[in-house]
Design an enzyme around this catalytic site. Structure first.
Site, PDB file in Angstrom:
ATOM      1  N   TYR A 167      44.995  44.613  49.778  1.00 49.41           N
ATOM      2  CA  TYR A 167      44.666  43.761  48.631  1.00 49.41           C
ATOM      3  C   TYR A 167      43.450  44.293  47.881  1.00 49.41           C
ATOM      4  O   TYR A 167      43.448  44.391  46.656  1.00 49.41           O
ATOM      5  CB  TYR A 167      44.403  42.349  49.144  1.00 49.41           C
ATOM      6  CG  TYR A 167      44.062  41.320  48.092  1.00 49.41           C
ATOM      7  CD1 TYR A 167      45.053  40.720  47.328  1.00 49.41           C
ATOM      8  CD2 TYR A 167      42.734  40.926  47.898  1.00 49.41           C
ATOM      9  CE1 TYR A 167      44.742  39.755  46.384  1.00 49.41           C
ATOM     10  CE2 TYR A 167      42.414  39.969  46.948  1.00 49.41           C
ATOM     11  CZ  TYR A 167      43.423  39.380  46.199  1.00 49.41           C
ATOM     12  OH  TYR A 167      43.104  38.433  45.256  1.00 49.41           O
ATOM     13  N   LYS A 171      43.410  45.665  44.054  1.00 49.19           N
ATOM     14  CA  LYS A 171      42.590  44.994  43.055  1.00 49.19           C
ATOM     15  C   LYS A 171      41.559  45.944  42.443  1.00 49.19           C
ATOM     16  O   LYS A 171      41.234  45.823  41.253  1.00 49.19           O
ATOM     17  CB  LYS A 171      41.892  43.780  43.673  1.00 49.19           C
ATOM     18  CG  LYS A 171      42.838  42.628  43.993  1.00 49.19           C
ATOM     19  CD  LYS A 171      43.590  42.144  42.764  1.00 49.19           C
ATOM     20  CE  LYS A 171      44.294  40.817  42.977  1.00 49.19           C
ATOM     21  NZ  LYS A 171      45.071  40.381  41.807  1.00 49.19           N
TER      22      LYS A 171
END
Length: 300
Positions: A167, A171
């Site tokens: 993640y 991001k």
């Protein structure tokens, strides 16, 4: 009259959570919204159709789209849905995401690939399709496209969060993508910015850190949407390539990496020379990575 009257804006991951808040706010400001989501409601209905129906019931204009934006063809289908439904596309809010949290030594390939596909490729595929449309439009009309893109990053991508290697990497990639897109698309009159929202979402509510408490609920996902609406408005046209943290009533502007110390000489270093010299880089700071920001701490 709203600030976005007549604009056509597509929102990914808009069936629930922050994305749904975005879609509802944009529609309330007069935008015609394409609600994209692959998910379902608790009773098994299409989340996109349910959200679009709720917007229409409230007096707004919206259509549902179930394109898989983590695929090349899905990104193109989303853009085509906007054009076939409303004849235009003025904004793209990229919000869809999933989590597959795991310590990196325990993460399996599918968990890495799934998060990269939905977050990073799921940003790039619709962006590429929309940008091709806007570039062609600018060439045909001889005028700037006047479009706006809002990407969704996270502080996990800025600082790195334990248990979120996939993640955080995705991001961080979104911030880099936003800066590249801002540079490449500026010539066509397209702004591209990224936000890092702090709020309760279906992905974070289980953590127990985001209780409403008394008074103003700083964790309400509806708090994020007005700034997205602003970034989709022509009032923000000169703002591009920027990253913001949005939380409650606070909007923070972040700057890219900045040099904070350096070593310099007119000849090549040796390892032996760098052993004592490198301490100068950390004279006024710890050599260790700073702690991850406390999301519950008050804004300084």
């Amino acid at each position: 009259m709203g600030e976005l009257d007549g604009k056509v804006i597509a929102v990914t991951g808009a069936g629930r959570g922050i994305g749904l808040s975005h879609a509802q706010l944009l529609a309330s400001e007069g935008a015609r919204v394409v609600v994209n989501d692959l998910g379902t409601t608790p009773d098994g209905r299409s989340a996109a159709a349910a959200a679009a129906g709720a917007i229409r019931a409230s007096g707004g204009t919206a259509v549902a789209d179930d394109s898989d934006i983590s695929t090349w063809s899905g990104g193109e289908s989303l853009v085509e849905k906007a054009l076939s439904s409303f004849g235009a596309l003025d904004g793209l809010v990229l919000n869809a995401g999933i989590i597959r949290d795991r310590m990196l030594v325990n993460m399996v390939e599918d968990e890495w690939d799934a998060v990269m596909a939905v977050h990073l490729k799921g940003h790039f595929a619709p962006l590429r399709a929309a940008s091709a449309h806007w570039r062609q439009l600018a060439k045909e009309t001889g005028r700037p496209a006047g479009a706006h893109v809002v990407m969704t990053s996270s502080e996990a991508g800025l600082y790195g969060n334990v248990g979120q290697a996939n993640y955080s990497a995705a991001k961080a990639g979104i911030v880099g993508l936003a800066m590249v897109a801002a540079r490449e698309l500026e010539r066509y009159g397209i702004s591209v910015n990224a936000i890092c929202p702090r709020s309760r979402t279906p992905m974070t509510e289980h953590l127990g850190l985001f209780d409403a408490g008394e008074g103003f609920d700083r964790w309400d996902p509806d708090n994020i949407a007005p700034f997205v609406g602003y970034l989709c408005s022509d009032a923000s046209s000169e703002i591009t390539g920027r990253t913001f943290v949005v939380h409650g009533g606070t909007v923070s502007l972040l700057e890219p990496w900045q040099e904070v110390a350096h070593l310099d000489r007119d000849s090549r270093w040796t390892v032996a020379e760098l052993i004592p010299a490198a301490a100068e880089l950390f004279r006024d700071r710890s050599p260790a990575l700073a702690p991850f920001p406390d999301p519950t701490a008050a804004h300084a």
